[in-house]
Scaffold this active site. Structure first.
Site, PDB file in Angstrom:
ATOM      1  N   CYS A 114      -3.705  22.140   9.874  1.00 54.15           N
ATOM      2  CA  CYS A 114      -4.150  21.500   8.630  1.00 54.15           C
ATOM      3  C   CYS A 114      -2.987  21.452   7.654  1.00 54.15           C
ATOM      4  O   CYS A 114      -2.249  22.425   7.517  1.00 54.15           O
ATOM      5  CB  CYS A 114      -5.293  22.318   8.036  1.00 54.15           C
ATOM      6  SG  CYS A 114      -5.913  21.654   6.476  1.00 54.15           S
ATOM      7  N   HIS A 156     -13.230  18.024  11.166  1.00 56.66           N
ATOM      8  CA  HIS A 156     -12.288  18.858  10.410  1.00 56.66           C
ATOM      9  C   HIS A 156     -12.168  18.341   8.972  1.00 56.66           C
ATOM     10  O   HIS A 156     -12.257  19.114   8.011  1.00 56.66           O
ATOM     11  CB  HIS A 156     -10.916  18.834  11.113  1.00 56.66           C
ATOM     12  CG  HIS A 156      -9.814  19.510  10.335  1.00 56.66           C
ATOM     13  ND1 HIS A 156      -9.175  20.644  10.791  1.00 56.66           N
ATOM     14  CD2 HIS A 156      -9.244  19.196   9.146  1.00 56.66           C
ATOM     15  CE1 HIS A 156      -8.262  20.992   9.893  1.00 56.66           C
ATOM     16  NE2 HIS A 156      -8.274  20.132   8.892  1.00 56.66           N
ATOM     17  N   GLU A 157     -11.992  17.019   8.826  1.00 55.33           N
ATOM     18  CA  GLU A 157     -11.832  16.430   7.486  1.00 55.33           C
ATOM     19  C   GLU A 157     -13.126  16.546   6.686  1.00 55.33           C
ATOM     20  O   GLU A 157     -13.114  16.795   5.487  1.00 55.33           O
ATOM     21  CB  GLU A 157     -11.402  14.967   7.589  1.00 55.33           C
ATOM     22  CG  GLU A 157     -10.069  14.735   8.278  1.00 55.33           C
ATOM     23  CD  GLU A 157      -8.945  15.591   7.721  1.00 55.33           C
ATOM     24  OE1 GLU A 157      -8.965  15.922   6.519  1.00 55.33           O
ATOM     25  OE2 GLU A 157      -8.052  15.964   8.500  1.00 55.33           O
ATOM     26  N   HIS A 160     -13.591  19.665   4.756  1.00 55.36           N
ATOM     27  CA  HIS A 160     -12.882  19.741   3.473  1.00 55.36           C
ATOM     28  C   HIS A 160     -13.781  19.302   2.322  1.00 55.36           C
ATOM     29  O   HIS A 160     -13.697  19.822   1.220  1.00 55.36           O
ATOM     30  CB  HIS A 160     -11.646  18.835   3.483  1.00 55.36           C
ATOM     31  CG  HIS A 160     -10.454  19.432   4.176  1.00 55.36           C
ATOM     32  ND1 HIS A 160      -9.843  20.585   3.739  1.00 55.36           N
ATOM     33  CD2 HIS A 160      -9.759  19.040   5.265  1.00 55.36           C
ATOM     34  CE1 HIS A 160      -8.810  20.872   4.538  1.00 55.36           C
ATOM     35  NE2 HIS A 160      -8.742  19.948   5.487  1.00 55.36           N
TER      36      HIS A 160
END
Ligand code: ZN
Length: 189
Positions: A114, A156-157, A160
């Protein structure tokens, strides 16, 4: 366009839950253009708005950034001599207000990294396939079933936007080891 500063752990803003985008205006276009420029410069393959300090539900992804200087559309503009190399084609993707739903019990383990946790990689387990709904820059709705590497990257994004980092998926012991390693790398730099 401008390259923006990428926030890194332990910046508290990375734990903020991002708010839905309501205005599909020029500011949003500028944000997305800056996010792509920042991501390609890093270089990285995905970036959430909160990683540049903007708490809005905006993600950009391009799984093909191997050659950050590649600009296939402009190749002919150089002229004069023929190119011997094949530039990497960019595939910029924008996901605004994304909603992801797993569509399988199958899981994939991937060694993730990341831009906000530099130089650290760790195995994370996620659903192998998801159904995604999102909006584009004009506010139009889209949906698709997504698997493979894009599914991993998108999840994954998406994390966030909820204030979650990939290291939050690790055991407490593993996470503290990883953060110590990051401290050590920073001291050495
Ligand atoms: Zn990330």
């Amino acid at each position: 366009m401008a390259i923006r500063e990428i926030l890194e752990v332990p910046d508290a803003r990375l734990k903020v839950v991002s708010a839905p985008v309501e205005k599909f205006d020029a500011d949003l276009r500028t944000l997305v253009a800056d996010m792509f420029e920042t991501m390609y410069d890093a270089p990285g393959i995905g970036l959430a708005a909160i990683q540049v300090g903007v708490a809005q539900r905006v993600l950009v992804i391009d799984l093909q950034p191997e050659d950050p200087d590649a600009a296939p559309e402009e190749c002919h503009a150089h002229g004069g001599h023929s190119h011997s190399h094949q530039p990497t084609k960019r595939e910029p993707m924008v996901f605004i207000n994304p909603v992801l739903t797993p569509v399988t019990e199958d899981e994939t383990v991937y060694n993730e990294g990341c831009l906000s946790v530099p130089e650290i990689y760790a195995d994370v387990t996620r659903p192998s396939a998801i159904h995604a709904r999102w909006q584009d820059l004009d506010g139009n709705a889209h949906e698709a079933d997504i698997d493979g590497f894009l599914a991993i990257c998108l999840q994954h994004e998406m994390d966030h936007l909820e204030g979650i980092l990939f290291i939050d998926h690790l055991s407490r012991l593993k996470r503290s080891m990883v953060l110590k390693k990051l401290e050590k790398i920073r001291r050495a730099a």
